[in-house]
Scaffold this active site. Structure first.
Site, short mmCIF file in Angstrom:
data_model
loop_
_atom_site.label_atom_id
_atom_site.label_comp_id
_atom_site.label_asym_id
_atom_site.label_seq_id
_atom_site.Cartn_x
_atom_site.Cartn_y
_atom_site.Cartn_z
N CYS A 143 0.82 -1.23 0.00
CA CYS A 143 0.00 0.00 0.00
C CYS A 143 0.85 1.27 0.00
O CYS A 143 0.34 2.36 -0.30
CB CYS A 143 -0.97 0.00 1.18
N TYR A 144 2.12 1.13 0.36
CA TYR A 144 3.04 2.27 0.35
C TYR A 144 4.32 1.85 -0.37
O TYR A 144 5.33 1.51 0.24
CB TYR A 144 3.38 2.72 1.77
#
Length: 389
Positions: A143-144
């Site tokens: 997600c990052y």
């Protein structure tokens, strides 16, 4: 419950401020008023006393958010002008400590411990509109995904920036001497050998917590002057001493109370937020703090009538005693004596050196006074007490 001849409320004082009728004086002026008029008449005549201090406050820092840009990242390490920031908070939140040194400080490489640049200087640079270099690293997640970020930023580029200070406004402090045969370098500044100088801190009769020693009006939620902007007390600070030894006037005789403070960093003024280099000790930050004291009754008038002559400080040896945890008190000196330029330690006349700027402290108190007189600053009532018993 004490019975007073004068009883006011913060609400009533604020109404007078709104109408331009409030009588506001600084803490230095209040000394003469209480001496001349007495505490009861002073309480009737004066609505607010403004205090101020401008001094190195090592326990200060900046809580900030750098914002996201595609691809997004969860920062694990972050530097501003090569000063490390703590990033274990959230994806792009970080905290910059005022005393954190730059990793590539050239002075530190030549003379370890003699930092020329650190977190406090980064904070001042940002307030002055300067660009600082941001470098960030991350391990990357689904997600990052971003792992590196390298760019220049200004204060305007940061979505959020809050001055968050764990421990400010010490209520009394040590005066420092050095009994060894060599010059030493401390957070109280350089101390020459053989008790050749006494360094001292706080703004004495202007200092906020000397004017409200039992925290009758200061507590969580108190609105204050912080760094040239508006801030708030959010509770007692770290190392807060709840039950200090007090003299007959209620003033603590040793380092005691502290305050935890916060304020909108973007609205502050670099005149009152200055990075400092304490030779041989490290980086720090001088912060201007001013606290208004509402004169609700004659007790508060009496407290705010405190003078430099009423305040005494312990003189301690920072050459051997302090670093070895020995709480020996060599003598006591009044703040009036310390400001005179000379005190006697172990029978020797010794020059005194202020670490706190009294003139800037007075400027802080007078600026806050002006804000209140113009109706630009209203007082708040505390929502939670700070322990003092």
């Amino acid at each position: 419950m004490a019975e007073y001849k004068v009883n006011k409320t913060v609400k009533e004082i604020n109404e007078r401020i709104r109408k331009g009728k409030a009588v506001v004086v600084n803490a230095e002026e209040m000394v003469a008023i209480v001496r001349k008029e007495g505490k009861v008449k002073a309480a009737r005549e004066i609505d607010v006393v403004t205090t101020g201090t401008f001094s190195p406050m090592c326990s200060s820092g900046l809580l900030f958010n750098i914002g996201q840009q595609p691809p997004v990242m969860k920062v694990s390490k972050l530097w501003l002008n090569n000063v490390p920031c703590y990033s274990g908070i959230a994806a792009v939140d970080a905290y910059l400590g005022a005393t954190e040194p730059s990793e590539d400080d050239p002075l530190n490489k030549v003379h370890p411990g003699r930092f020329a640049y650190g977190g406090g200087h980064v904070m001042e640079d940002l307030l002055r509109g300067k660009a600082v270099h941001l470098r960030a690293e991350a391990y990357g997640t689904d997600c990052y995904p971003r792992k590196n970020l390298d760019k220049d930023v200004t204060l305007a580029d940061l979505p959020n920036a809050v001055m968050l200070n764990p421990r400010n406004c010490y209520q009394n402090y040590n005066a420092a001497v050095n009994l060894t045969s060599r010059t030493i370098y401390t957070y109280m500044g350089p101390l020459k050998a053989n008790s050749s100088n006494v360094n001292f801190a706080t703004a004495g009769q202007l200092s906020p917590l000397f004017n409200d020693p039992f925290y009758r009006t200061i507590g969580m939620g108190t609105r204050i002057f912080l760094g040239g902007g508006i801030g708030y007390v959010i509770g007692e600070g770290t190392q807060h001493v709840q039950k200090p030894k007090r003299n007959e006037r209620g003033l603590p005789e040793n380092p005691s109370g502290t305050l935890m403070l916060k304020g909108d960093f973007k609205k502050m003024n670099p005149r009152y937020v200055r990075g400092q280099s304490l030779v041989g000790y490290g980086a720090s930050l001088a912060v201007g703090v001013g606290i208004p004291i509402p004169i609700l009754n004659e007790e508060m008038a009496w407290f705010t009538g405190v003078s430099d002559a009423d305040i005494t400080m312990p003189v301690k040896d920072y050459g051997y005693d302090y670093p070895n945890g020995i709480p020996r008190e060599l003598t006591r000196a009044s703040f009036e004596e310390l400001r005179s330029g000379e005190v006697t330690v172990n029978g020797k006349k010794t020059s005194t050196v202020p670490v706190t700027s009294y003139s800037m402290s007075l400027e802080v108190a007078d600026t806050l006074k002006e804000w209140i007189e113009k109706g630009e600053f209203l007082l708040t009532e505390k929502v939670e007490d700070i322990p003092s018993f």
